[in-house]
Design an enzyme around this catalytic site. Structure first.
Site, PDB file in Angstrom:
ATOM      1  N   ARG A 145      -5.730   3.208  28.772  1.00  0.00           N
ATOM      2  CA  ARG A 145      -5.030   3.713  28.932  1.00  0.00           C
ATOM      3  C   ARG A 145      -3.979   3.263  28.016  1.00  0.00           C
ATOM      4  NH1 ARG A 145      -4.845  -1.629  30.913  1.00  0.00           N
ATOM      5  NH2 ARG A 145      -3.118  -3.071  30.262  1.00  0.00           N
TER       6      ARG A 145
ATOM      7  N   HIS B  80      -3.873 -12.313  19.667  1.00  0.00           N
ATOM      8  CA  HIS B  80      -4.541 -11.581  19.407  1.00  0.00           C
ATOM      9  C   HIS B  80      -4.251 -10.154  19.244  1.00  0.00           C
ATOM     10  CE1 HIS B  80      -4.716  -9.774  24.189  1.00  0.00           C
ATOM     11  NE2 HIS B  80      -4.985  -8.120  23.530  1.00  0.00           N
TER      12      HIS B  80
ATOM     13  N   LYS C 281     -16.074  -5.846  31.676  1.00  0.00           N
ATOM     14  CA  LYS C 281     -15.930  -6.368  31.368  1.00  0.00           C
ATOM     15  C   LYS C 281     -17.086  -6.543  30.676  1.00  0.00           C
ATOM     16  CE  LYS C 281     -11.046  -6.117  31.595  1.00  0.00           C
ATOM     17  NZ  LYS C 281     -10.560  -4.652  31.278  1.00  0.00           N
TER      18      LYS C 281
ATOM     19  N   ARG D  90      10.286  -7.304  25.028  1.00  0.00           N
ATOM     20  CA  ARG D  90      10.077  -6.890  26.409  1.00  0.00           C
ATOM     21  C   ARG D  90      10.913  -7.517  27.068  1.00  0.00           C
ATOM     22  NH1 ARG D  90       3.647  -6.614  28.591  1.00  0.00           N
ATOM     23  NH2 ARG D  90       2.770  -5.663  26.469  1.00  0.00           N
TER      24      ARG D  90
ATOM     25  N   PHE E 224     -13.593 -20.342  23.782  1.00  0.00           N
ATOM     26  CA  PHE E 224     -12.513 -19.770  23.404  1.00  0.00           C
ATOM     27  C   PHE E 224     -12.000 -20.439  22.629  1.00  0.00           C
ATOM     28  CE2 PHE E 224      -7.781 -21.868  23.559  1.00  0.00           C
ATOM     29  CZ  PHE E 224      -7.417 -20.838  24.419  1.00  0.00           C
TER      30      PHE E 224
ATOM     31  N   ASN F 111      -9.096  -1.421  26.602  1.00  0.00           N
ATOM     32  CA  ASN F 111      -7.595  -0.710  27.658  1.00  0.00           C
ATOM     33  C   ASN F 111      -8.192   0.830  27.742  1.00  0.00           C
ATOM     34  OD1 ASN F 111      -6.971  -3.598  28.968  1.00  0.00           O
ATOM     35  ND2 ASN F 111      -6.354  -3.635  26.383  1.00  0.00           N
TER      36      ASN F 111
ATOM     37  N   GLU G 101     -16.184 -17.520  28.034  1.00  0.00           N
ATOM     38  CA  GLU G 101     -16.620 -16.937  26.772  1.00  0.00           C
ATOM     39  C   GLU G 101     -16.487 -18.396  26.006  1.00  0.00           C
ATOM     40  OE1 GLU G 101     -15.494 -12.472  25.709  1.00  0.00           O
ATOM     41  OE2 GLU G 101     -13.608 -14.021  25.865  1.00  0.00           O
TER      42      GLU G 101
ATOM     43  N   LYS H  38       2.285 -10.335  28.018  1.00  0.00           N
ATOM     44  CA  LYS H  38       2.599 -10.254  25.313  1.00  0.00           C
ATOM     45  C   LYS H  38       4.806 -10.384  26.393  1.00  0.00           C
ATOM     46  CE  LYS H  38      -1.152  -7.431  25.138  1.00  0.00           C
ATOM     47  NZ  LYS H  38      -1.697  -6.591  24.848  1.00  0.00           N
TER      48      LYS H  38
END
Length: 448
Positions: free
Chosen positions: A293, A208, A118, A339, A202, A291, A200, A237
């Protein structure tokens, strides 16, 4: 579909089922690598062949790169699709596959290594002109204290080699820093074998928002729109949607342009996402991570674009260019994904493994259900608790929300506890309807 003839699927659950179906569309054989706990799963039933890659614990099966590559070679596979989670962003797995002539369905090893660190990813983003939050590496507690004294709190501690919500701690006040640093570092070491952290500034409240990118074998990169993933619990999420609602056009365009710039800067290939934090008040956005993927929430992008992203992954891995140019990407309507997990909200969202005595999803126009579940199937205790993804596509956000609520109302699950009621409550809440949720909204709602 040229070169690829047989794909090894190194994953389980609904994403394994999804990859099997993409292979069927392309006329490509597929072999599933399954643990002992998944040998009778839906994915195993659908695949052309299934081989056992180890005992139920992921550390003895789905997380063993050499075992997976050996299984792919032993079954004559010329490609390996890692899905998401497990080793999907493992540079080691990608490298091992390449060493043995097996095509890794994902970006090049160099891009995975860069994005997976990262700190390096932050540096690459800044060099590419993307806005990044004030922050930096914290290799000692003393450096963490110095950063906190300089930048103030709240601030976020994150695992440098992390992802998936692990190794992350929010520091609300200076007196919380020492304990948070120790916990985050230990969690990072346990999860990733790397204790390094970075900090970082905040942003709160924050949204997001992630942008789906696609880059062909020739290096051309485009975006496929963005998704809002702000409804989260403990950085996991729960609900995602596309396009992201209530964004100023300048912010939306800026996010998309920044994501494509990042893809080009790091030599990205195949599909992935570039994630951002957005300040809802100012519209400012800042780079979070890449990401490497396919994402759990990719179906909402498929719904609004009409594209098969998993088939696109396989085609790019086979050496093809992108099937369309940026100006040909058309986004129609609105899609929302919920989900469904085997968790008990009344018990602090504790996992609820067990055997399903009933599992029924309603057949509704505009509703898609991605699942590996059916009556009689077992939800093992070894893995992620995701049971299904319910994706509603409507002419607009109001229609998609109503459809998803109807789907949740018609869902029948017996044998395990689920988070269905929480998902429905979120969708029916005025804040969600007005698109004013943030990444901490759900936790604050539950705590209220």
């Amino acid at each position: 579909m040229p070169p690829l003839s047989r794909v090894f699927i190194a994953n389980r659950g609904e994403i394994a089922v999804r990859i099997v179906r993409a292979c069927r569309v392309l006329g490509v054989e597929c072999v599933l690598g399954a643990s002992e706990a998944d040998l009778d799963s839906l994915a195993a039933q659908l695949a052309d062949r299934t081989v056992c890659i180890g005992p139920p614990p992921a550390s003895e099966s789905y997380l063993r790169a050499d075992t997976i590559v050996a299984a792919a070679l032993g079954t004559g596979c010329d490609a390996l699709h890692p899905g998401y989670g497990f080793l999907s962003e493992s540079a080691l797995l990608a490298a091992r596959a390449a060493e043995h002539g097996v095509v890794f369905v994902g970006p090049p090893v160099a891009a995975i290594e860069l994005a997976g660190d990262k700190l390096r990813a932050r540096e690459a983003a800044a060099a590419a002109g993307l806005p990044v939050l004030d922050g930096g590496e914290l290799d000692t507690l003393e450096r963490a204290r110095a950063f906190a004294a300089r930048s103030g709190t709240p601030l976020m501690l994150k695992a440098a080699a992390g992802g998936g919500g692990r190794g992350i701690k929010l520091v609300d006040a200076p007196e919380d820093l020492d304990a948070a640093f120790t916990l985050a570092s230990a969690e990072a070491q346990a999860a990733f074998g790397d204790p390094r952290l970075y900090a970082e500034r905040f942003v709160s409240p924050a949204r997001h928002v992630e942008v789906q990118i696609a880059a062909g074998a020739d290096g051309e990169a485009i975006h496929l729109g963005e998704r809002d993933c702000s409804v989260q619990r403990r950085y996991q999420k729960l609900i995602e949607e596309s396009p992201a609602p209530a964004l100023a056009q300048q912010t939306r365009a800026g996010l998309r342009e920044a994501a494509v710039a990042m893809a080009r800067a790091i030599g990205y290939r195949n599909l992935g996402t570039v994630e951002f934090v957005v300040d809802p008040a100012s519209g400012e956005f800042f780079f979070l991570e890449v990401n490497c993927r396919i994402q759990v929430e990719h179906p909402v992008t498929e719904a609004v674009t009409g594209l098969d992203l998993v088939a696109m992954q396989l085609r790019i891995a086979a050496g093809e260019a992108l099937p369309l140019a940026q100006h040909e990407v058309v986004i129609e309507g609105h899609a929302i994904e919920a989900r469904l997990t085997a968790e008990d909200p009344a018990a602090g969202f504790r996992p609820s493994p067990g055997r399903l005595s009933r599992f029924h999803t309603p057949a509704l126009e505009g509703l898609r259900v991605d699942t590996h579940c059916a009556a009689g199937a077992s939800i093992p205790p070894y893995y992620d608790s995701l049971m299904a993804k319910l994706i509603a596509h409507g002419r607009d956000r109001v229609a998609a929300t109503a459809l998803l609520i109807e789907a949740l109302d018609g869902l029948e699950v017996e044998g395990v506890e689920t988070n269905r009621a929480v998902l429905r409550d979120v969708l029916a809440h005025d804040d969600f309807a007005n698109a004013v949720v943030s990444t901490r909204w759900l936790e604050e709602l539950v705590a209220a």
